[in-house]
Design a protein around this motif. Structure first.
Motif, PDB file in Angstrom:
ATOM      1  N   LEU A  45      11.650  -2.653  -1.173  1.00  0.00           N
ATOM      2  CA  LEU A  45      11.518  -4.049  -0.769  1.00  0.00           C
ATOM      3  C   LEU A  45      11.133  -4.153   0.706  1.00  0.00           C
ATOM      4  O   LEU A  45      10.270  -4.958   1.086  1.00  0.00           O
ATOM      5  CB  LEU A  45      12.824  -4.793  -1.032  1.00  0.00           C
ATOM      6  N   ASP A  46      11.768  -3.337   1.535  1.00  0.00           N
ATOM      7  CA  ASP A  46      11.439  -3.328   2.965  1.00  0.00           C
ATOM      8  C   ASP A  46      10.022  -2.829   3.197  1.00  0.00           C
ATOM      9  O   ASP A  46       9.272  -3.373   4.033  1.00  0.00           O
ATOM     10  CB  ASP A  46      12.448  -2.458   3.708  1.00  0.00           C
ATOM     11  N   PHE A  47       9.638  -1.778   2.463  1.00  0.00           N
ATOM     12  CA  PHE A  47       8.282  -1.231   2.562  1.00  0.00           C
ATOM     13  C   PHE A  47       7.249  -2.316   2.265  1.00  0.00           C
ATOM     14  O   PHE A  47       6.273  -2.490   3.005  1.00  0.00           O
ATOM     15  CB  PHE A  47       8.143  -0.072   1.564  1.00  0.00           C
ATOM     16  N   ASN A  48       7.486  -3.085   1.206  1.00  0.00           N
ATOM     17  CA  ASN A  48       6.551  -4.145   0.842  1.00  0.00           C
ATOM     18  C   ASN A  48       6.455  -5.214   1.919  1.00  0.00           C
ATOM     19  O   ASN A  48       5.360  -5.696   2.243  1.00  0.00           O
ATOM     20  CB  ASN A  48       6.957  -4.773  -0.491  1.00  0.00           C
ATOM     21  N   GLU A  49       7.586  -5.611   2.474  1.00  0.00           N
ATOM     22  CA  GLU A  49       7.560  -6.622   3.539  1.00  0.00           C
ATOM     23  C   GLU A  49       6.794  -6.116   4.754  1.00  0.00           C
ATOM     24  O   GLU A  49       6.032  -6.862   5.381  1.00  0.00           O
ATOM     25  CB  GLU A  49       8.989  -7.014   3.936  1.00  0.00           C
ATOM     26  N   ARG A  50       6.983  -4.870   5.087  1.00  0.00           N
ATOM     27  CA  ARG A  50       6.272  -4.291   6.229  1.00  0.00           C
ATOM     28  C   ARG A  50       4.776  -4.181   5.958  1.00  0.00           C
ATOM     29  O   ARG A  50       3.957  -4.385   6.868  1.00  0.00           O
ATOM     30  CB  ARG A  50       6.861  -2.916   6.569  1.00  0.00           C
ATOM     31  N   ILE A  51       4.416  -3.853   4.712  1.00  0.00           N
ATOM     32  CA  ILE A  51       3.000  -3.790   4.336  1.00  0.00           C
ATOM     33  C   ILE A  51       2.358  -5.164   4.481  1.00  0.00           C
ATOM     34  O   ILE A  51       1.260  -5.305   5.036  1.00  0.00           O
ATOM     35  CB  ILE A  51       2.843  -3.287   2.888  1.00  0.00           C
ATOM     36  N   ARG A  52       3.037  -6.193   3.973  1.00  0.00           N
ATOM     37  CA  ARG A  52       2.493  -7.550   4.079  1.00  0.00           C
ATOM     38  C   ARG A  52       2.284  -7.940   5.535  1.00  0.00           C
ATOM     39  O   ARG A  52       1.254  -8.526   5.891  1.00  0.00           O
ATOM     40  CB  ARG A  52       3.432  -8.538   3.384  1.00  0.00           C
ATOM     41  N   ALA A  53       3.258  -7.614   6.380  1.00  0.00           N
ATOM     42  CA  ALA A  53       3.160  -7.975   7.791  1.00  0.00           C
ATOM     43  C   ALA A  53       2.033  -7.219   8.485  1.00  0.00           C
ATOM     44  O   ALA A  53       1.241  -7.809   9.239  1.00  0.00           O
ATOM     45  CB  ALA A  53       4.491  -7.711   8.492  1.00  0.00           C
ATOM     46  N   ALA A  54       1.945  -5.915   8.245  1.00  0.00           N
ATOM     47  CA  ALA A  54       0.889  -5.112   8.865  1.00  0.00           C
ATOM     48  C   ALA A  54      -0.488  -5.562   8.396  1.00  0.00           C
ATOM     49  O   ALA A  54      -1.437  -5.652   9.190  1.00  0.00           O
ATOM     50  CB  ALA A  54       1.107  -3.629   8.550  1.00  0.00           C
ATOM     51  N   ALA A  55      -0.599  -5.842   7.109  1.00  0.00           N
ATOM     52  CA  ALA A  55      -1.878  -6.322   6.578  1.00  0.00           C
ATOM     53  C   ALA A  55      -2.260  -7.644   7.225  1.00  0.00           C
ATOM     54  O   ALA A  55      -3.429  -7.864   7.590  1.00  0.00           O
ATOM     55  CB  ALA A  55      -1.777  -6.482   5.068  1.00  0.00           C
ATOM     56  N   GLY A  56      -1.288  -8.529   7.402  1.00  0.00           N
ATOM     57  CA  GLY A  56      -1.558  -9.813   8.020  1.00  0.00           C
ATOM     58  C   GLY A  56      -2.064  -9.688   9.440  1.00  0.00           C
ATOM     59  O   GLY A  56      -2.889 -10.499   9.890  1.00  0.00           O
ATOM     60  N   ARG A  57      -1.605  -8.690  10.162  1.00  0.00           N
ATOM     61  CA  ARG A  57      -2.033  -8.503  11.547  1.00  0.00           C
ATOM     62  C   ARG A  57      -3.475  -8.041  11.661  1.00  0.00           C
ATOM     63  O   ARG A  57      -4.087  -8.148  12.725  1.00  0.00           O
ATOM     64  CB  ARG A  57      -1.104  -7.501  12.247  1.00  0.00           C
ATOM     65  N   HIS A  58      -4.023  -7.503  10.571  1.00  0.00           N
ATOM     66  CA  HIS A  58      -5.372  -6.941  10.635  1.00  0.00           C
ATOM     67  C   HIS A  58      -6.349  -7.569   9.643  1.00  0.00           C
ATOM     68  O   HIS A  58      -7.449  -7.051   9.457  1.00  0.00           O
ATOM     69  CB  HIS A  58      -5.304  -5.425  10.423  1.00  0.00           C
ATOM     70  N   GLY A  59      -5.944  -8.651   9.012  1.00  0.00           N
ATOM     71  CA  GLY A  59      -6.839  -9.303   8.071  1.00  0.00           C
ATOM     72  C   GLY A  59      -7.082  -8.492   6.815  1.00  0.00           C
ATOM     73  O   GLY A  59      -8.144  -8.615   6.187  1.00  0.00           O
ATOM     74  N   VAL A  60      -6.109  -7.662   6.446  1.00  0.00           N
ATOM     75  CA  VAL A  60      -6.222  -6.834   5.240  1.00  0.00           C
ATOM     76  C   VAL A  60      -5.775  -7.649   4.030  1.00  0.00           C
ATOM     77  O   VAL A  60      -4.746  -8.325   4.064  1.00  0.00           O
ATOM     78  CB  VAL A  60      -5.378  -5.554   5.387  1.00  0.00           C
ATOM     79  N   VAL A  61      -6.529  -7.561   2.956  1.00  0.00           N
ATOM     80  CA  VAL A  61      -6.206  -8.254   1.712  1.00  0.00           C
ATOM     81  C   VAL A  61      -5.085  -7.510   0.997  1.00  0.00           C
ATOM     82  O   VAL A  61      -5.118  -6.275   0.893  1.00  0.00           O
ATOM     83  CB  VAL A  61      -7.452  -8.327   0.802  1.00  0.00           C
ATOM     84  N   VAL A  62      -4.094  -8.244   0.505  1.00  0.00           N
ATOM     85  CA  VAL A  62      -2.978  -7.626  -0.217  1.00  0.00           C
ATOM     86  C   VAL A  62      -2.984  -8.077  -1.674  1.00  0.00           C
ATOM     87  O   VAL A  62      -2.888  -9.274  -1.957  1.00  0.00           O
ATOM     88  CB  VAL A  62      -1.622  -7.990   0.415  1.00  0.00           C
ATOM     89  N   ALA A  63      -3.105  -7.119  -2.575  1.00  0.00           N
ATOM     90  CA  ALA A  63      -2.881  -7.395  -3.996  1.00  0.00           C
ATOM     91  C   ALA A  63      -1.383  -7.230  -4.219  1.00  0.00           C
ATOM     92  O   ALA A  63      -0.880  -6.111  -4.342  1.00  0.00           O
ATOM     93  CB  ALA A  63      -3.676  -6.432  -4.868  1.00  0.00           C
ATOM     94  N   ASP A  64      -0.669  -8.341  -4.240  1.00  0.00           N
ATOM     95  CA  ASP A  64       0.795  -8.308  -4.203  1.00  0.00           C
ATOM     96  C   ASP A  64       1.371  -8.166  -5.605  1.00  0.00           C
ATOM     97  O   ASP A  64       2.081  -9.042  -6.111  1.00  0.00           O
ATOM     98  CB  ASP A  64       1.312  -9.574  -3.524  1.00  0.00           C
TER      99      ASP A  64
END
Length: 259
Positions: free
Chosen positions: A138-157
């Motif tokens: 769960l923490d890994f996913n939250e960190r992925i979402r945040a990191a992706a948001g900082r770089h304009g990365v698309v997330v298939a959630d």
């Protein structure tokens, strides 16, 4: 992305991106990245595709071995998915792992690629004995979402959808997807990337099956312990990896043919 567009798609990561669970090592593995490349080509775009992923790789090694070759291919689209091998190890350092992923996000988006990544489903609903790892996932996913948001990365959630933990999408080792699972992930990424013709069909549930009784469920857990978890632990103790001696299955950009 559509008719006449030129697309250079490069996939980097570990066994999930390589395609383990979809095919075999005799005839070759396919996987969601191959399937996504085919969906890109189905739009009428002229797609070239490389897959640098190698099973068993930790996030740091994915970055060290695959990022520079990926950048050298000058991708217009890239997928980055790694870190699950780190999450399931005892020495997991969340900050360090996400740092490796974020560095890859930054480098690829900085080079002009459109980058996409994934979240990982609730592992306890796939492998109940792995329940202690749920907070990490769960923490890994939250960190992925945040990191992706900082770089304009698309997330298939995919983790947000019930279908992601349907056992029919998971191979008997409970870590890799079946062909159906790989196809659903390709659909998720196609939708996240807004490919023409992509929709939310990948989220739809499968027909309901009877729930197994307690004894069959317990027997299934025991079989999994012996067939998969035990050998995995032995490899770790010996310092070995499933990817030892392996090379990328598609190291250069090759045209994607549509059927």
């Amino acid at each position: 992305m559509g008719p006449g567009d030129r697309v250079r798609y490069v996939a980097i990561g570990d066994s999930h991106t390589e395609g383990v669970g979809d095919g075999d090592d005799v005839l070759g593995v396919r996987g969601w990245a191959d399937r996504l490349a085919e969906r890109m080509a189905a739009t009428g775009a002229r797609v070239e595709y490389a897959n640098l992923a190698i099973r068993g790789r930790l996030a740091a090694r994915v970055r060290a071995e695959q990022l520079e070759p990926a950048l050298a291919l000058e991708p217009t689209v890239a997928t980055v998915f790694a870190g699950v091998n780190d999450v399931i190890r005892s020495g997991y350092d969340a900050g360090a792992v996400i740092g490796e992923l974020e560095a890859m996000f930054a480098a690829l988006t900085g080079a002009g690629a459109r980058v996409a990544t994934l979240t990982f489903p609730d592992i306890a609903r796939v492998a109940p004995l792995a329940r202690p790892l749920v907070p990490r996932v769960l923490d890994f996913n939250e960190r992925i979402r945040a990191a992706a948001g900082r770089h304009g990365v698309v997330v298939a959630d995919v983790a947000r959808y019930e279908i992601s933990t349907d056992r029919r999408l998971w191979a008997t080792d409970r870590l890799h997807c079946t062909p159906l699972g790989h196809d659903r992930i390709a659909g998720a990424l196609a939708s996240a990337l807004e490919l023409p013709g992509a929709d939310d069909a990948w989220t739809l549930p499968l027909p309901v099956l009877p729930r197994p009784g307690r004894l069959p469920a317990a027997a299934d857990e025991i079989r999994w312990l012996g067939a998969f978890l035990g050998p995995w632990v032995v490899r770790r103790l010996r310092g070995r990896s499933s990817g030892d001696g392996r090379v990328a299955k598609r190291p250069g950009l090759l045209p994607v043919e549509t059927g």
